[in-house]
Design a protein around this motif. Structure first.
Motif, PDB file in Angstrom:
ATOM      1  N   VAL A  42       0.844  -1.197   0.000  1.00 44.66           N
ATOM      2  CA  VAL A  42       0.000   0.000   0.000  1.00 44.66           C
ATOM      3  C   VAL A  42       0.881   1.250   0.000  1.00 44.66           C
ATOM      4  N   VAL A  43       1.927   1.229   0.822  1.00 43.52           N
ATOM      5  CA  VAL A  43       2.848   2.364   0.886  1.00 43.52           C
ATOM      6  C   VAL A  43       3.513   2.571  -0.480  1.00 43.52           C
ATOM      7  N   GLY A  44       3.934   1.491  -1.106  1.00 43.79           N
ATOM      8  CA  GLY A  44       4.571   1.601  -2.418  1.00 43.79           C
ATOM      9  C   GLY A  44       3.631   2.165  -3.463  1.00 43.79           C
ATOM     10  N   ALA A  45       2.383   1.693  -3.459  1.00 43.34           N
ATOM     11  CA  ALA A  45       1.401   2.181  -4.423  1.00 43.34           C
ATOM     12  C   ALA A  45       1.093   3.650  -4.185  1.00 43.34           C
ATOM     13  N   MET A  46       0.994   4.025  -2.922  1.00 42.48           N
ATOM     14  CA  MET A  46       0.683   5.407  -2.550  1.00 42.48           C
ATOM     15  C   MET A  46       1.707   6.379  -3.104  1.00 42.48           C
ATOM     16  N   ARG A  47       2.956   5.957  -3.133  1.00 40.04           N
ATOM     17  CA  ARG A  47       4.046   6.851  -3.545  1.00 40.04           C
ATOM     18  C   ARG A  47       4.148   7.020  -5.055  1.00 40.04           C
ATOM     19  N   THR A  48       3.460   6.181  -5.818  1.00 40.02           N
ATOM     20  CA  THR A  48       3.627   6.230  -7.268  1.00 40.02           C
ATOM     21  C   THR A  48       2.334   6.473  -8.036  1.00 40.02           C
ATOM     22  N   VAL A  49       1.185   6.249  -7.414  1.00 36.33           N
ATOM     23  CA  VAL A  49      -0.075   6.329  -8.147  1.00 36.33           C
ATOM     24  C   VAL A  49      -0.390   7.772  -8.538  1.00 36.33           C
ATOM     25  N   ALA A  50      -0.889   7.946  -9.751  1.00 30.92           N
ATOM     26  CA  ALA A  50      -1.267   9.255 -10.260  1.00 30.92           C
ATOM     27  C   ALA A  50      -2.766   9.467 -10.059  1.00 30.92           C
ATOM     28  N   LEU A 143      -3.380  10.180  -0.464  1.00 31.34           N
ATOM     29  CA  LEU A 143      -3.575   9.952  -1.887  1.00 31.34           C
ATOM     30  C   LEU A 143      -3.959  11.266  -2.578  1.00 31.34           C
ATOM     31  N   PRO A 144      -3.852  11.335  -3.893  1.00 34.22           N
ATOM     32  CA  PRO A 144      -4.238  12.558  -4.610  1.00 34.22           C
ATOM     33  C   PRO A 144      -5.700  12.921  -4.359  1.00 34.22           C
ATOM     34  N   LYS A 145      -5.988  14.214  -4.396  1.00 41.28           N
ATOM     35  CA  LYS A 145      -7.351  14.686  -4.215  1.00 41.28           C
ATOM     36  C   LYS A 145      -8.246  14.174  -5.334  1.00 41.28           C
ATOM     37  N   LEU A 146      -9.464  13.771  -4.974  1.00 42.07           N
ATOM     38  CA  LEU A 146     -10.437  13.275  -5.935  1.00 42.07           C
ATOM     39  C   LEU A 146     -11.710  14.117  -5.833  1.00 42.07           C
ATOM     40  N   VAL A 155     -12.168  15.584  -2.310  1.00 40.32           N
ATOM     41  CA  VAL A 155     -11.853  14.664  -1.221  1.00 40.32           C
ATOM     42  C   VAL A 155     -10.366  14.307  -1.188  1.00 40.32           C
ATOM     43  N   THR A 156      -9.761  14.472  -0.019  1.00 36.37           N
ATOM     44  CA  THR A 156      -8.391  14.009   0.205  1.00 36.37           C
ATOM     45  C   THR A 156      -8.444  12.685   0.965  1.00 36.37           C
ATOM     46  N   PRO A 157      -8.060  11.565   0.349  1.00 39.71           N
ATOM     47  CA  PRO A 157      -8.021  10.285   1.067  1.00 39.71           C
ATOM     48  C   PRO A 157      -6.750  10.203   1.918  1.00 39.71           C
ATOM     49  N   VAL A 158      -6.921  10.054   3.217  1.00 34.35           N
ATOM     50  CA  VAL A 158      -5.810   9.985   4.167  1.00 34.35           C
ATOM     51  C   VAL A 158      -5.672   8.547   4.645  1.00 34.35           C
ATOM     52  N   LEU A 159      -4.462   8.005   4.558  1.00 31.04           N
ATOM     53  CA  LEU A 159      -4.213   6.611   4.924  1.00 31.04           C
ATOM     54  C   LEU A 159      -3.722   6.514   6.361  1.00 31.04           C
ATOM     55  N   GLY A 160      -4.290   5.571   7.109  1.00 31.98           N
ATOM     56  CA  GLY A 160      -3.898   5.414   8.496  1.00 31.98           C
ATOM     57  C   GLY A 160      -3.740   3.964   8.907  1.00 31.98           C
ATOM     58  N   PHE A 228      -3.481  -1.551  -7.296  1.00 34.90           N
ATOM     59  CA  PHE A 228      -2.104  -1.052  -7.345  1.00 34.90           C
ATOM     60  C   PHE A 228      -1.229  -1.611  -6.228  1.00 34.90           C
ATOM     61  N   SER A 229      -1.845  -2.201  -5.220  1.00 33.80           N
ATOM     62  CA  SER A 229      -1.064  -2.869  -4.171  1.00 33.80           C
ATOM     63  C   SER A 229      -0.751  -4.314  -4.532  1.00 33.80           C
ATOM     64  N   GLY A 230      -1.317  -4.789  -5.641  1.00 35.78           N
ATOM     65  CA  GLY A 230      -1.082  -6.167  -6.052  1.00 35.78           C
ATOM     66  C   GLY A 230      -1.912  -7.169  -5.288  1.00 35.78           C
ATOM     67  N   TRP A 231      -2.940  -6.714  -4.598  1.00 38.18           N
ATOM     68  CA  TRP A 231      -3.800  -7.606  -3.812  1.00 38.18           C
ATOM     69  C   TRP A 231      -5.011  -8.109  -4.601  1.00 38.18           C
ATOM     70  N   GLU A 232      -5.298  -7.470  -5.721  1.00 37.59           N
ATOM     71  CA  GLU A 232      -6.495  -7.832  -6.489  1.00 37.59           C
ATOM     72  C   GLU A 232      -6.375  -9.241  -7.050  1.00 37.59           C
ATOM     73  N   ARG A 233      -7.484  -9.965  -6.989  1.00 37.31           N
ATOM     74  CA  ARG A 233      -7.561 -11.295  -7.598  1.00 37.31           C
ATOM     75  C   ARG A 233      -8.530 -11.216  -8.770  1.00 37.31           C
ATOM     76  N   PRO A 234      -8.316 -12.047  -9.797  1.00 29.44           N
ATOM     77  CA  PRO A 234      -9.220 -12.006 -10.951  1.00 29.44           C
ATOM     78  C   PRO A 234     -10.670 -12.227 -10.521  1.00 29.44           C
ATOM     79  N   TRP A 235     -11.575 -11.401 -11.065  1.00 30.60           N
ATOM     80  CA  TRP A 235     -12.988 -11.542 -10.701  1.00 30.60           C
ATOM     81  C   TRP A 235     -13.865 -11.278 -11.916  1.00 30.60           C
ATOM     82  N   ASP A 236     -15.093 -11.703 -11.823  1.00 28.99           N
ATOM     83  CA  ASP A 236     -16.023 -11.670 -12.945  1.00 28.99           C
ATOM     84  C   ASP A 236     -16.726 -10.316 -13.024  1.00 28.99           C
TER      85      ASP A 236
END
Length: 247
Positions: A42-50, A143-146, A155-160, A228-236
Motif C-alpha cells: 500500500v505504501v509503495g502504491a501510494m508513492r507512485t499512483v497518479a 492519496l491525490p485529491k479526488l 476529497v483528500t483520502p488519508v491513509l492510516g 495497485f497494491s497487487g492484492w487484487e484477484r481475478p474476478w467476474d
C-alpha cells in the motif's frame, strides 16, 4: 436542531480539533516508519499512483468544490488485515445509506486545506462518527485529491494504521447507522466482487461484504488500492447488481 444544540455541536467540534492538534503537535505527523510488513504494498502504491489512475473524476481546475477528507484506516483483526467502514444514516441528504470511509468536510479549526487541514479533518471526523481515539492512529500517507460530482466534494483520502484499536460504534444515529470492519480477505475474494449498475448507465466496481453493498466513491478507491497494491484477484466483471435510481 436548536440554536443551543448547534452551538454545543460547534463547541464539541472545536474541542475535538484542539485535542487532535495538541496530541499531534503543530504539524500532524505522517510517517511510514514502524508499519506492519503487510502494508508495504500500500505504501509503495501510494508513492507512485497518479490521480487519473484512481478516478476519472478529478477536482475542477476552477477550484470549485467543498474541501473534505476521508480516513482509510487499516487495522488488524481476527482474520488479518481489515478496513474500517461505516454506513451512513438513511435520512441524510447526500449519499444516504451508503457504506463509506469515515470523513467529511473540513472545518475552519482543521487548518490549511493545502497542508495539514485534511489530516486533522480525517481524524476529527473519524472520532465524531465512530468514537475511535485518534491517538491510536498513525497516519502514513495521503492519496491525490479526488472529486465527487454529485455532492461537489473535493476529497483528500488519508491513509492510516490503527496500531492501538479502541471500541467504535455509531456516535450519532442521525448521521451514522453503523460502524464495521471488513477483512481485506473478503474485499479481495472474487465471490464478493460485482459491478454496480446505475440506471443512468454508469457501471462501477462494488463489493458485497458485511451485509452491505459497498459502491460509489468508497468502492472505487478500495478497488484501486487493491489493484495497485497487487492484492487484487481475478474476478467476474460481468456479474452486475442494479442500483435504485435514487442512489
Amino acid at each position: 436542531m436548536t440554536r443551543a444544540d448547534t452551538h454545543a455541536a460547534r463547541t464539541a467540534r472545536t474541542a475535538r480539533a484542539a485535542r487532535i492538534h495538541g496530541a499531534q503537535g503543530t504539524d500532524v505527523p505522517v510517517t511510514a516508519e514502524g508499519l506492519p510488513d503487510w502494508l508495504d504494498p500500500v505504501v509503495g502504491a501510494m508513492r507512485t499512483v497518479a490521480p487519473e489512475q484512481l478516478s476519472r473524476f478529478l477536482p475542477p481546475a476552477s477550484g470549485v468544490g467543498r474541501q473534505s477528507a476521508v480516513l482509510i484506516l487499516f487495522g488488524e483483526g481476527e482474520r488479518g488485515p481489515e478496513l474500517l467502514l461505516m454506513e451512513r444514516a438513511s435520512t441524510l441528504r447526500s449519499h444516504a445509506g451508503q457504506a463509506s470511509f469515515p470523513g467529511g468536510a473540513l472545518d475552519a479549526e482543521d487548518g490549511d486545506p493545502a497542508t495539514t487541514g485534511p489530516l486533522r479533518a480525517a481524524l476529527r471526523e473519524a472520532e465524531e462518527e465512530t468514537g475511535l481515539d485518534p491517538a491510536g492512529v498513525q497516519l502514513f500517507g495521503v492519496l491525490p485529491k479526488l472529486y465527487i460530482p454529485v455532492s461537489e466534494f473535493v476529497v483528500t483520502p488519508v491513509l492510516g494504521w490503527w496500531h492501538t484499536p479502541t471500541p467504535v460504534g455509531a456516535v450519532d444515529l442521525a448521521e451514522t447507522a453503523r460502524v464495521f470492519a471488513v477483512p481485506v480477505a473478503d474485499l479481495t475474494d472474487p465471490a464478493n466482487r460485482v459491478m454496480a449498475t446505475h440506471p443512468s448507465g454508469i457501471n462501477s466496481p462494488a463489493f458485497t461484504v458485511a451485509s452491505a453493498l459497498v459502491w460509489g466513491f468508497t468502492a472505487g478507491v478500495i478497488d484501486r488500492i487493491l489493484h495497485f497494491s497487487g492484492w487484487e484477484r481475478p474476478w467476474d466483471r460481468s456479474k452486475e447488481v442494479p442500483l435504485d435510481r435514487r442512489s
